[in-house]
Design a protein around this motif. Structure first.
Motif, PDB file in Angstrom:
ATOM      1  N   GLU A  70       0.819  -1.217   0.000  1.00  0.00           N
ATOM      2  CA  GLU A  70       0.000   0.000   0.000  1.00  0.00           C
ATOM      3  C   GLU A  70       0.853   1.269   0.000  1.00  0.00           C
ATOM      4  O   GLU A  70       0.354   2.349  -0.309  1.00  0.00           O
ATOM      5  N   LEU A  71       2.132   1.146   0.314  1.00  0.00           N
ATOM      6  CA  LEU A  71       3.021   2.311   0.339  1.00  0.00           C
ATOM      7  C   LEU A  71       3.668   2.599  -1.012  1.00  0.00           C
ATOM      8  O   LEU A  71       4.304   3.634  -1.177  1.00  0.00           O
ATOM      9  N   VAL A  94      11.964   6.082   3.266  1.00  0.00           N
ATOM     10  CA  VAL A  94      10.883   5.955   4.242  1.00  0.00           C
ATOM     11  C   VAL A  94      11.194   6.918   5.384  1.00  0.00           C
ATOM     12  O   VAL A  94      12.218   6.783   6.058  1.00  0.00           O
TER      13      VAL A  94
END
Length: 189
Positions: free
Chosen positions: A53-54, A66
């Motif tokens: 989902e990232l 990140v």
């Protein structure tokens, strides 16, 4: 980049530079005066498997930055405490600095030479002299390292009043840019 399930992934200097450009873009979306931001650099393929989902399905970058939550910690203390899991192949930081023209060195020398016996006072005097210099520029330093030894530092100058804002998207580098910051990042591995 080469990859195989039985061999460690290798990332190029260009892969690192592309990840740093992403870090610069993240910082550019925020206001000037923001605290330093620390990033873990993770292989995009690993992130896609562990947290799909990232990742944008069309993302073909080798490395994904990140953002790490750092709270109110200053950069120096943060870098002395951070440690990385094996999946993190590199790290990066974006921090704001003051840049002076080369001829400003004599002004700084005059400010801190009398205080060399007290390193903290000398640093404070040099910082005050830099902030008072009429030709100073604010900039964002974007520095990153990989576990395998590659290192890159980039600089983005803040646009001056009346200057085209696109100057902030120009990233500059030099082989001797920010060696101490790069060393501190490398020491986190």
């Amino acid at each position: 980049m080469t990859s195989g399930s039985d061999s460690p992934q290798r990332f190029s200097q260009a892969d690192l530079g592309n990840a740093l450009a992403q870090c610069a873009g993240y910082a550019a979306a925020g206001p000037w005066g923001s605290p330093a931001t620390l990033f873990a650099l993770v292989p995009t393929a690993v992130l896609a498997r562990q947290a799909p989902e990232l990742i944008d399905p069309d993302d073909d970058s080798a490395l994904s930055p990140v953002v790490q939550e750092s709270g109110d910690a200053d950069l120096e203390s943060l870098l002395t405490r951070v440690s990385w899991p094996d999946a993190v192949v590199g790290c990066a930081v974006v921090t704001e600095i003051t840049v002076l023209p080369p001829d400003a060195e004599s002004t700084l020398d005059e400010a801190f030479e009398p205080l060399l016996a007290d390193p903290e006072a000398a640093d404070a005097a040099a910082r005050d002299a830099a902030l008072a210099h009429p030709d100073r520029r604010q900039a964002r330093l974007i520095a990153g390292v990989l576990r395998t030894g590659q290192r890159v530092a980039l600089l983005s100058l803040r646009a001056r009043d009346g200057e085209d804002q696109s100057v902030e998207s120009d990233l500059r580098t030099h082989p001797t840019l920010a060696p101490n910051v790069l060393d501190a990042l490398a020491a986190t591995f």
